[in-house]
Design a protein around this motif. Sequence first.
Motif, PDB file in Angstrom:
ATOM      1  N   HIS A 211       0.909  -1.111   0.071  1.00 18.89           N
ATOM      2  CA  HIS A 211      -0.020   0.059  -0.121  1.00 18.89           C
ATOM      3  C   HIS A 211       0.905   1.233   0.001  1.00 18.89           C
ATOM      4  CE1 HIS A 211      -3.407   2.696   0.919  1.00 18.89           C
ATOM      5  NE2 HIS A 211      -2.687   3.284   1.619  1.00 18.89           N
ATOM      6  N   ARG A 212       1.861   1.056   0.803  1.00 20.84           N
ATOM      7  CA  ARG A 212       2.737   2.600   0.928  1.00 20.84           C
ATOM      8  C   ARG A 212       3.726   2.525  -0.395  1.00 20.84           C
ATOM      9  NH1 ARG A 212       5.595   5.698  -0.261  1.00 20.84           N
ATOM     10  NH2 ARG A 212       6.702   7.273   1.109  1.00 20.84           N
ATOM     11  N   ILE A 213       4.023   1.318  -0.926  1.00 19.51           N
ATOM     12  CA  ILE A 213       4.701   1.289  -2.120  1.00 19.51           C
ATOM     13  C   ILE A 213       4.307   0.655  -3.285  1.00 19.51           C
ATOM     14  CG2 ILE A 213       7.129   0.793  -3.255  1.00 19.51           C
ATOM     15  CD1 ILE A 213       8.254   0.602  -0.350  1.00 19.51           C
ATOM     16  N   PRO A 214       3.117   1.280  -3.860  1.00 13.38           N
ATOM     17  CA  PRO A 214       2.234   0.545  -4.930  1.00 13.38           C
ATOM     18  C   PRO A 214       2.791   0.173  -6.162  1.00 13.38           C
ATOM     19  CG  PRO A 214       1.534   3.224  -4.862  1.00 13.38           C
ATOM     20  CD  PRO A 214       2.591   2.946  -3.682  1.00 13.38           C
ATOM     21  N   TYR A 215       3.961   0.656  -6.291  1.00 12.96           N
ATOM     22  CA  TYR A 215       4.799   0.309  -7.503  1.00 12.96           C
ATOM     23  C   TYR A 215       5.684  -0.561  -7.217  1.00 12.96           C
ATOM     24  CZ  TYR A 215       7.616   3.806  -5.152  1.00 12.96           C
ATOM     25  OH  TYR A 215       8.042   4.830  -4.207  1.00 12.96           O
ATOM     26  N   LEU A 216       5.627  -1.290  -6.218  1.00  9.61           N
ATOM     27  CA  LEU A 216       6.774  -2.221  -5.793  1.00  9.61           C
ATOM     28  C   LEU A 216       6.822  -3.227  -6.935  1.00  9.61           C
ATOM     29  CD1 LEU A 216       8.611  -2.949  -3.376  1.00  9.61           C
ATOM     30  CD2 LEU A 216       6.755  -4.321  -2.326  1.00  9.61           C
ATOM     31  N   ALA A 217       7.754  -3.510  -7.535  1.00  5.00           N
ATOM     32  CA  ALA A 217       7.770  -4.507  -8.831  1.00  5.00           C
ATOM     33  C   ALA A 217       7.735  -6.170  -8.245  1.00  5.00           C
ATOM     34  CB  ALA A 217       9.239  -4.092  -9.508  1.00  5.00           C
ATOM     35  N   GLU A 218       8.492  -6.434  -7.126  1.00  5.07           N
ATOM     36  CA  GLU A 218       8.931  -7.872  -6.711  1.00  5.07           C
ATOM     37  C   GLU A 218       9.095  -7.879  -5.458  1.00  5.07           C
ATOM     38  OE1 GLU A 218      11.228 -10.280  -9.515  1.00  5.07           O
ATOM     39  OE2 GLU A 218      12.619 -10.424  -7.645  1.00  5.07           O
TER      40      GLU A 218
END
Length: 249
Positions: A211-218
């Motif tokens: 939720h805090r890093i919605p662009y987290l790739a993996e």
Amino acid sequence: MTTSLSVNVNAIAFLRNRRNLPWPSVEGLGRVALAAGAQGLTVHPRLDERHIRFSDLPDLRKVVDDFADAEFNIEGYPTRQFLGLCRDAGADQVTLVPDDPSQSTSDHGWDFRKHKTFLVETVAELKGLGIRVSLFADGDGDEDTMDVVKDIGADRIELYTGPYGGSSDDPNRASTILEQLGRTADAARARGLDVNAGHDLTAANLPKLVHRIPYLAEVSIGHELTADALTHGMAETVRRFRKACGQPI
């Protein structure tokens, strides 16, 4: 963007190595994980082969190749031997960590300024082989450090989330660390770097990170995922972690 799940099979290999027997099967459980929808497998081959053995790598590469779009992530300290293993195993991604051989597990990110020249040369070598490179980084909120990472030429960072995972009994501390991780990730993204994360992530703490890093790739998860699999089975555990990543099940 949906966060991919890479299953670290080191703990499975560690259990296997307690006996001179072929079970639990690292390849077999890796196949179960991928069949349940995991997007990749991760290994961390160490010099003493205390969990993943060098001989496991080609077998795991074959397992990954049986699943469209699955990736093989190999992490470790970049000795010449390690780099050769990554090349020969056809790693899709290599995650470089600053481990001492005596460490039981990765517990800190790189000092990017101190090791910049070494990392520039190593990253260039791996990218010359067509391998994506991620660098293990402390999520301490030091945004200026990401300028150095960008200069090094890496494709991604992997946030070390150990302190976040270790604060499950202290919600205030967890929130503080989560925000530091988020600021580090934001700084990396602003410089064109993708962001991975790993260490002590669970089905319970993962949703807040995503939720805090919605662009987290993996995310790369091994210890807790393997522990959960003892209760729920590997396939169901993978589905639980995929749901925690925000993936449709």
